[in-house]
Write a protein that holds these residues in place. Structure first.
Motif, mmCIF file in Angstrom:
data_model
loop_
_atom_site.group_PDB
_atom_site.id
_atom_site.type_symbol
_atom_site.label_atom_id
_atom_site.label_comp_id
_atom_site.label_asym_id
_atom_site.label_seq_id
_atom_site.Cartn_x
_atom_site.Cartn_y
_atom_site.Cartn_z
ATOM 1 N N GLY A 259 0.813 -1.211 0.000
ATOM 2 C CA GLY A 259 0.000 0.000 0.000
ATOM 3 C C GLY A 259 0.842 1.254 0.000
ATOM 4 O O GLY A 259 0.543 2.222 -0.711
ATOM 5 N N TYR A 260 1.919 1.236 0.777
ATOM 6 C CA TYR A 260 2.755 2.440 0.857
ATOM 7 C C TYR A 260 3.547 2.663 -0.432
ATOM 8 O O TYR A 260 3.633 3.795 -0.920
ATOM 9 C CB TYR A 260 3.718 2.347 2.034
ATOM 10 N N LEU A 261 4.115 1.608 -0.987
ATOM 11 C CA LEU A 261 4.888 1.757 -2.224
ATOM 12 C C LEU A 261 3.998 2.146 -3.402
ATOM 13 O O LEU A 261 4.433 2.852 -4.308
ATOM 14 C CB LEU A 261 5.632 0.456 -2.544
ATOM 15 N N SER A 262 2.749 1.701 -3.364
ATOM 16 C CA SER A 262 1.830 1.999 -4.469
ATOM 17 C C SER A 262 1.224 3.389 -4.359
ATOM 18 O O SER A 262 1.114 4.108 -5.361
ATOM 19 C CB SER A 262 0.697 0.963 -4.510
ATOM 20 N N THR B 213 -2.532 -0.238 6.872
ATOM 21 C CA THR B 213 -2.790 -1.252 7.892
ATOM 22 C C THR B 213 -3.205 -0.650 9.229
ATOM 23 O O THR B 213 -3.588 -1.373 10.137
ATOM 24 C CB THR B 213 -1.546 -2.140 8.126
ATOM 25 N N ASN B 214 -3.100 0.655 9.384
ATOM 26 C CA ASN B 214 -3.527 1.301 10.630
ATOM 27 C C ASN B 214 -3.970 2.729 10.324
ATOM 28 O O ASN B 214 -3.726 3.244 9.232
ATOM 29 C CB ASN B 214 -2.410 1.291 11.677
ATOM 30 N N ILE C 8 -9.051 2.100 -3.445
ATOM 31 C CA ILE C 8 -8.205 0.940 -3.148
ATOM 32 C C ILE C 8 -7.655 1.028 -1.731
ATOM 33 O O ILE C 8 -7.616 0.025 -0.997
ATOM 34 C CB ILE C 8 -7.041 0.827 -4.153
ATOM 35 N N ILE C 9 -7.243 2.222 -1.331
ATOM 36 C CA ILE C 9 -6.722 2.418 0.025
ATOM 37 C C ILE C 9 -7.815 2.100 1.051
ATOM 38 O O ILE C 9 -7.558 1.439 2.062
ATOM 39 C CB ILE C 9 -6.213 3.865 0.200
ATOM 40 N N CYS C 10 -9.033 2.554 0.776
ATOM 41 C CA CYS C 10 -10.158 2.268 1.672
ATOM 42 C C CYS C 10 -10.413 0.762 1.763
ATOM 43 O O CYS C 10 -10.689 0.232 2.849
ATOM 44 C CB CYS C 10 -11.415 2.981 1.197
ATOM 45 N N TYR D 298 -10.756 6.983 5.252
ATOM 46 C CA TYR D 298 -9.769 5.950 5.570
ATOM 47 C C TYR D 298 -10.049 5.361 6.951
ATOM 48 O O TYR D 298 -10.048 4.132 7.142
ATOM 49 C CB TYR D 298 -8.347 6.528 5.555
ATOM 50 N N ILE D 299 -10.238 6.260 7.923
ATOM 51 C CA ILE D 299 -10.492 5.828 9.304
ATOM 52 C C ILE D 299 -11.793 5.026 9.385
ATOM 53 O O ILE D 299 -11.856 3.974 10.029
ATOM 54 C CB ILE D 299 -10.560 7.048 10.240
#
Length: 245
Positions: free
Chosen positions: A32-35, A41-42, A124-126, A68-69
């Motif tokens: 997720g972070y690289l993309s 994850t938190n 996607i992040i959600c 996100y939250i």
């Protein structure tokens, strides 16, 4: 590891599920972070950014961090809701339901990324945060809140506390329990890091990009299959021994 609950659950069961799920969380975290350059994850960092935008009166900009939250929260809620809804069904292992949903989410994101150009990654992040909410709630309920697998802040805090307790045997005489807790936390931290390293390697060196999530989903499904087969084998063996007696 996905079946035993309550008093029948042992340290070995917790170590197994913690190893698998923290490894997958490590993969999701780095992918997720690289993309997208976002934590997946938190929600600690997202909450800080949300408050910062609200303080600057950028309410609309801060909405995305709220989503996100909320995604993580909703995943946690749904996991617990499903487990409690089907808890009385003796024919169904309720703890595999959130795990299957999580695996399908990771699998679908990985596969669809090969056919669709992701221009707006927020959805996607959600989804990833939702999946991690599912996982964290699942492992918390099955282990009676002993295991957490999606973030390390609390783990390092608890690990530090447990190690300090070892220095005071008179105040904390339950040495075996302390050592078991330390072992469990070390497993989670180690496998989270291992998942991140392997996920980062697959993402960058093999250029798998979001396909790295397929690897994480495969681990989840294989773990469910292995756990079920092992349970059936043990159950059959016990029946055979009883008949022999």
């Amino acid at each position: 590891m996905f079946k035993h609950q309550g008093k029948s659950r042992t340290l070995i069961h917790n170590l197994r599920i913690a190893s698998v799920l923290s490894f997958v969380a490590g993969i999701v975290n780095v992918t997720g972070y690289l993309s997208f350059k976002q934590l997946t994850t938190n929600v600690t960092g997202h909450f800080a950014l949300f408050i910062n935008d609200v303080a600057d009166l950028n309410f609309w900009k801060g909405t995305i961090y709220f989503l996100y939250i909320f995604s993580f929260l909703f995943g946690s809620f749904l996991s617990s809701f499903l487990i409690d809804t089907f808890k009385n069904n003796k024919q169904l292992n309720v703890f595999i339901i959130p795990t299957i949903i999580e695996g399908l989410i990771l699998l679908s994101i990985g596969i669809t990324s090969n056919f669709i150009d992701i221009k707006s990654p927020d959805f996607i992040i959600c989804l990833l945060l939702f999946a991690m909410g599912l996982q964290n709630s699942l492992v918390s309920k099955i282990s009676n809140a002993i295991v957490r697998t999606t973030h390390l802040t609390g783990l390092f805090t608890d690990l530090g506390i447990d190690i300090s307790h070892l220095c005071f045997p008179n105040l904390y005489p339950q040495r075996d329990k302390l050592k078991s807790n330390i072992k469990l936390r070390m497993y989670i931290i180690s496998f989270f890091f291992a998942g991140g390293l392997i996920g980062g390697f697959l993402y960058a060196s093999f250029h798998l990009k979001l396909n790295t999530l397929i690897f994480g989903a495969s681990i989840l499904f294989f773990s469910l299959f292995y756990d079920d087969m092992r349970y059936r084998l043990i159950k059959t063996k016990r029946k055979f021994i009883q008949r022999k007696k």
